[in-house]
Design an enzyme around this catalytic site. Structure first.
Site, PDB file in Angstrom:
ATOM      1  N   LEU A   1       0.823  -1.210   0.000  1.00 36.68           N
ATOM      2  CA  LEU A   1       0.000   0.000   0.000  1.00 36.68           C
ATOM      3  C   LEU A   1       0.857   1.259   0.000  1.00 36.68           C
ATOM      4  O   LEU A   1       2.050   1.221   0.308  1.00 36.68           O
ATOM      5  CB  LEU A   1      -0.920  -0.022   1.235  1.00 36.68           C
ATOM      6  CG  LEU A   1      -1.811  -1.270   1.372  1.00 36.68           C
ATOM      7  CD1 LEU A   1      -2.684  -1.162   2.619  1.00 36.68           C
ATOM      8  CD2 LEU A   1      -2.673  -1.469   0.141  1.00 36.68           C
ATOM      9  N   PRO A   2       0.229   2.412  -0.334  1.00 37.12           N
ATOM     10  CA  PRO A   2       1.028   3.629  -0.512  1.00 37.12           C
ATOM     11  C   PRO A   2       1.519   4.310   0.765  1.00 37.12           C
ATOM     12  O   PRO A   2       2.503   5.045   0.709  1.00 37.12           O
ATOM     13  CB  PRO A   2       0.083   4.568  -1.277  1.00 37.12           C
ATOM     14  CG  PRO A   2      -1.282   4.028  -1.052  1.00 37.12           C
ATOM     15  CD  PRO A   2      -1.156   2.576  -0.790  1.00 37.12           C
TER      16      PRO A   2
ATOM     17  N   THR B  53       6.176   0.608   1.926  1.00 44.82           N
ATOM     18  CA  THR B  53       7.194   1.437   2.578  1.00 44.82           C
ATOM     19  C   THR B  53       6.457   2.460   3.434  1.00 44.82           C
ATOM     20  O   THR B  53       5.760   3.330   2.897  1.00 44.82           O
ATOM     21  CB  THR B  53       8.062   2.177   1.545  1.00 44.82           C
ATOM     22  OG1 THR B  53       8.712   1.213   0.726  1.00 44.82           O
ATOM     23  CG2 THR B  53       9.114   3.038   2.240  1.00 44.82           C
TER      24      THR B  53
ATOM     25  N   LYS C 140      15.235   0.297   5.039  1.00 46.09           N
ATOM     26  CA  LYS C 140      14.807   0.748   3.699  1.00 46.09           C
ATOM     27  C   LYS C 140      14.964   2.274   3.575  1.00 46.09           C
ATOM     28  O   LYS C 140      15.423   2.782   2.545  1.00 46.09           O
ATOM     29  CB  LYS C 140      13.355   0.304   3.496  1.00 46.09           C
ATOM     30  CG  LYS C 140      12.574   1.034   2.453  1.00 46.09           C
ATOM     31  CD  LYS C 140      12.704   0.428   1.078  1.00 46.09           C
ATOM     32  CE  LYS C 140      12.005   1.329   0.056  1.00 46.09           C
ATOM     33  NZ  LYS C 140      12.083   0.940  -1.271  1.00 46.09           N
TER      34      LYS C 140
ATOM     35  N   LYS D  69       8.254  10.948  -0.547  1.00 44.63           N
ATOM     36  CA  LYS D  69       7.635  10.321   0.631  1.00 44.63           C
ATOM     37  C   LYS D  69       8.703   9.642   1.493  1.00 44.63           C
ATOM     38  O   LYS D  69       8.748   9.831   2.708  1.00 44.63           O
ATOM     39  CB  LYS D  69       6.593   9.281   0.182  1.00 44.63           C
ATOM     40  CG  LYS D  69       5.963   8.526   1.336  1.00 44.63           C
ATOM     41  CD  LYS D  69       5.120   7.335   0.880  1.00 44.63           C
ATOM     42  CE  LYS D  69       5.944   6.078   0.785  1.00 44.63           C
ATOM     43  NZ  LYS D  69       5.138   4.844   0.654  1.00 44.63           N
TER      44      LYS D  69
HETATM   45  P1  NAD Z   1       0.560   2.472  -6.297  1.00 42.65           P
HETATM   46  O1  NAD Z   1      -0.039   3.773  -5.901  1.00 42.65           O
HETATM   47  O2  NAD Z   1       0.763   2.151  -7.730  1.00 42.65           O
HETATM   48  O3  NAD Z   1      -0.303   1.263  -5.659  1.00 42.65           O
HETATM   49  C1  NAD Z   1      -0.877   1.304  -4.401  1.00 42.65           C
HETATM   50  C2  NAD Z   1      -2.240   0.602  -4.514  1.00 42.65           C
HETATM   51  O4  NAD Z   1      -2.799   0.464  -3.200  1.00 42.65           O
HETATM   52  C3  NAD Z   1      -3.247   1.400  -5.339  1.00 42.65           C
HETATM   53  O5  NAD Z   1      -3.722   0.582  -6.389  1.00 42.65           O
HETATM   54  C4  NAD Z   1      -4.354   1.734  -4.334  1.00 42.65           C
HETATM   55  O6  NAD Z   1      -5.649   1.749  -4.904  1.00 42.65           O
HETATM   56  C5  NAD Z   1      -4.196   0.609  -3.332  1.00 42.65           C
HETATM   57  N1  NAD Z   1      -4.766   0.869  -2.012  1.00 42.65           N
HETATM   58  C6  NAD Z   1      -4.643   1.971  -1.245  1.00 42.65           C
HETATM   59  N2  NAD Z   1      -5.286   1.799  -0.069  1.00 42.65           N
HETATM   60  C7  NAD Z   1      -5.828   0.542  -0.110  1.00 42.65           C
HETATM   61  C8  NAD Z   1      -6.583  -0.231   0.794  1.00 42.65           C
HETATM   62  N3  NAD Z   1      -6.947   0.240   1.996  1.00 42.65           N
HETATM   63  N4  NAD Z   1      -6.941  -1.482   0.437  1.00 42.65           N
HETATM   64  C9  NAD Z   1      -6.579  -1.981  -0.773  1.00 42.65           C
HETATM   65  N5  NAD Z   1      -5.856  -1.297  -1.676  1.00 42.65           N
HETATM   66  C10 NAD Z   1      -5.478  -0.043  -1.345  1.00 42.65           C
HETATM   67  O7  NAD Z   1       1.937   2.387  -5.501  1.00 42.65           O
HETATM   68  P2  NAD Z   1       3.191   1.426  -5.815  1.00 42.65           P
HETATM   69  O8  NAD Z   1       4.141   2.114  -6.709  1.00 42.65           O
HETATM   70  O9  NAD Z   1       2.685   0.058  -6.156  1.00 42.65           O
HETATM   71  O10 NAD Z   1       3.889   1.412  -4.369  1.00 42.65           O
HETATM   72  C11 NAD Z   1       3.357   0.623  -3.316  1.00 42.65           C
HETATM   73  C12 NAD Z   1       4.324   0.661  -2.159  1.00 42.65           C
HETATM   74  O11 NAD Z   1       5.595   0.152  -2.593  1.00 42.65           O
HETATM   75  C13 NAD Z   1       4.590   2.078  -1.613  1.00 42.65           C
HETATM   76  O12 NAD Z   1       4.660   2.009  -0.216  1.00 42.65           O
HETATM   77  C14 NAD Z   1       5.916   2.457  -2.250  1.00 42.65           C
HETATM   78  O13 NAD Z   1       6.633   3.399  -1.469  1.00 42.65           O
HETATM   79  C15 NAD Z   1       6.605   1.108  -2.298  1.00 42.65           C
HETATM   80  N6  NAD Z   1       7.654   0.995  -3.334  1.00 42.65           N
HETATM   81  C16 NAD Z   1       7.408   1.428  -4.609  1.00 42.65           C
HETATM   82  C17 NAD Z   1       8.418   1.303  -5.577  1.00 42.65           C
HETATM   83  C18 NAD Z   1       8.184   1.759  -6.990  1.00 42.65           C
HETATM   84  O14 NAD Z   1       9.151   1.796  -7.774  1.00 42.65           O
HETATM   85  N7  NAD Z   1       6.961   2.078  -7.397  1.00 42.65           N
HETATM   86  C19 NAD Z   1       9.656   0.714  -5.237  1.00 42.65           C
HETATM   87  C20 NAD Z   1       9.864   0.251  -3.935  1.00 42.65           C
HETATM   88  C21 NAD Z   1       8.844   0.395  -2.990  1.00 42.65           C
END
Ligand code: NAD
Length: 295
Positions: A64-65, A95, A170, A245
């Site tokens: 999740l975000p 994260t 991290k 973030k």
């Molecule tokens: P994203 O915004 O693409 O996906 C997050 C998803 O969570 C969304 O689809 C949203 O609708 C869903 N969501 C939010 N609240 C929810 C809930 N209560 N129940 C169910 N679904 C819910 O984000 P992302 O890029 O996939 O990143 C996700 C996590 O991974 C973050 O914490 C980010 O910091 C971490 N991360 C991302 C990357 C990257 O390159 N994108 C790399 C390492 C870590």
């Protein structure tokens, strides 16, 4: 195994796909129904309510975000913790701040449920290729229990320490990543402004003491590295908003412990400024543009 997966975004979507490919029975939920439909088309079971996904689940995974999203999914009246079997293992790969990770895992423990934090490194490409690194916080037994399923989405599993330690490790990594990315951009700009070819300068620094990950695998100067986001208009990759973030979490962590992190704080300010200028969705290496514009 029966696995419940929450959060099917840029990272969670391909991670869930890899678990399906590994043969697990996967139940999925996201606030965006189009993402749920995409996984259902690959064979996952879609549910309307989060609680319905965790009934009978052996493993529950969330991606999740934010800490707020993690708290709201697991805790409170509508939270899923009360519906998870005590034999299940919960793995939060988001994260988030270590304080929330510790709080939620403590609540899980009080309900008799095992939970670890397992944020990832490796980005969207690593999620798709199944080569993520998981940085875990939890007991040795819990991390060992999680390892087989994590290795179906990644290549390396580290235990940083107890609950919340995965998040702290991290953040340390991403703070350093932001700092060396900005340093790399500055150095390339300085060379270019003095008439050097950024590609030749990159080769020189790669063979010298300025060598670092950003320069070696993620060159921020357009055209130097064919597969880097810089060579496709900074599209895809790791978004400025997400780096922003993570730097916010790092600065908060530094304030909590009274640690002096001046370069981390400066990196946070630069990324916040870059995001405020409309670059939030671009890859984080686009901070190169900030130096180009000012030169
Ligand atoms: P994203 O915004 O693409 O996906 C997050 C998803 O969570 C969304 O689809 C949203 O609708 C869903 N969501 C939010 N609240 C929810 C809930 N209560 N129940 C169910 N679904 C819910 O984000 P992302 O890029 O996939 O990143 C996700 C996590 O991974 C973050 O914490 C980010 O910091 C971490 N991360 C991302 C990357 C990257 O390159 N994108 C790399 C390492 C870590």
């Amino acid at each position: 195994m029966k696995i419940a997966f929450f959060g099917l975004g840029h990272m969670g979507g391909p991670m869930a796909t890899n678990l399906l490919k590994a043969g697990h029975e996967l139940t999925v939920f996201d606030l965006q129904s189009a993402l749920v439909d995409g996984l259902a088309a690959q064979g996952a079971i879609a549910v309307q309510q989060p609680a319905d996904a965790v009934i009978d689940a052996d493993v529950v995974i969330s991606m999740l975000p934010s800490g707020k999203a993690v708290s709201s999914l697991y805790l409170g009246e509508q939270g899923i913790l009360r519906h998870i079997a005590s034999s299940a293992l919960v793995i939060d790969c988001s994260t988030i701040d270590a304080a929330t990770a510790k709080h939620v895992s403590r609540q899980a423990q009080q309900a008799g449920i095992s939970m670890i934090d397992a944020p990832v490194s490796g980005g969207v490409a690593g999620a798709a290729a199944g080569t993520l690194t998981f940085i875990c916080g939890g007991s040795e037994e819990q991390v060992a229990q999680a390892e087989p399923v994590l290795l179906q989405m990644g290549k390396k599993v580290f235990r940083a320490g107890d609950h919340g330690a995965g998040q702290t490790a991290k953040l340390c990594n991403n703070m350093l990543l932001a700092i060396h990315m900005i340093g790399t951009c500055e150095a390339l700009q300085l060379g270019a402004d003095h008439g050097l070819d950024p590609k030749v300068l990159s080769e020189i620094m790669l063979a010298s003491s300025g060598r670092n990950w950003s320069l070696e695998l993620y060159n921020p100067w357009p055209g130097v590295m064919e597969n880097a986001p810089a060579s496709r208009g900074y599209a895809g990759g790791f978004a400025v908003n997400l780096m922003n973030k993570d730097l916010g979490l790092a600065v908060e962590a530094a304030m909590d412990s009274g640690t002096n992190t001046p370069l981390g704080a400066l990196a946070k300010s630069l990324y916040a400024l870059h995001a405020s200028e409309g670059s939030g969705q671009l890859d984080f290496s686009s901070i190169q543009q900030m130096f180009a514009r000012d030169s």
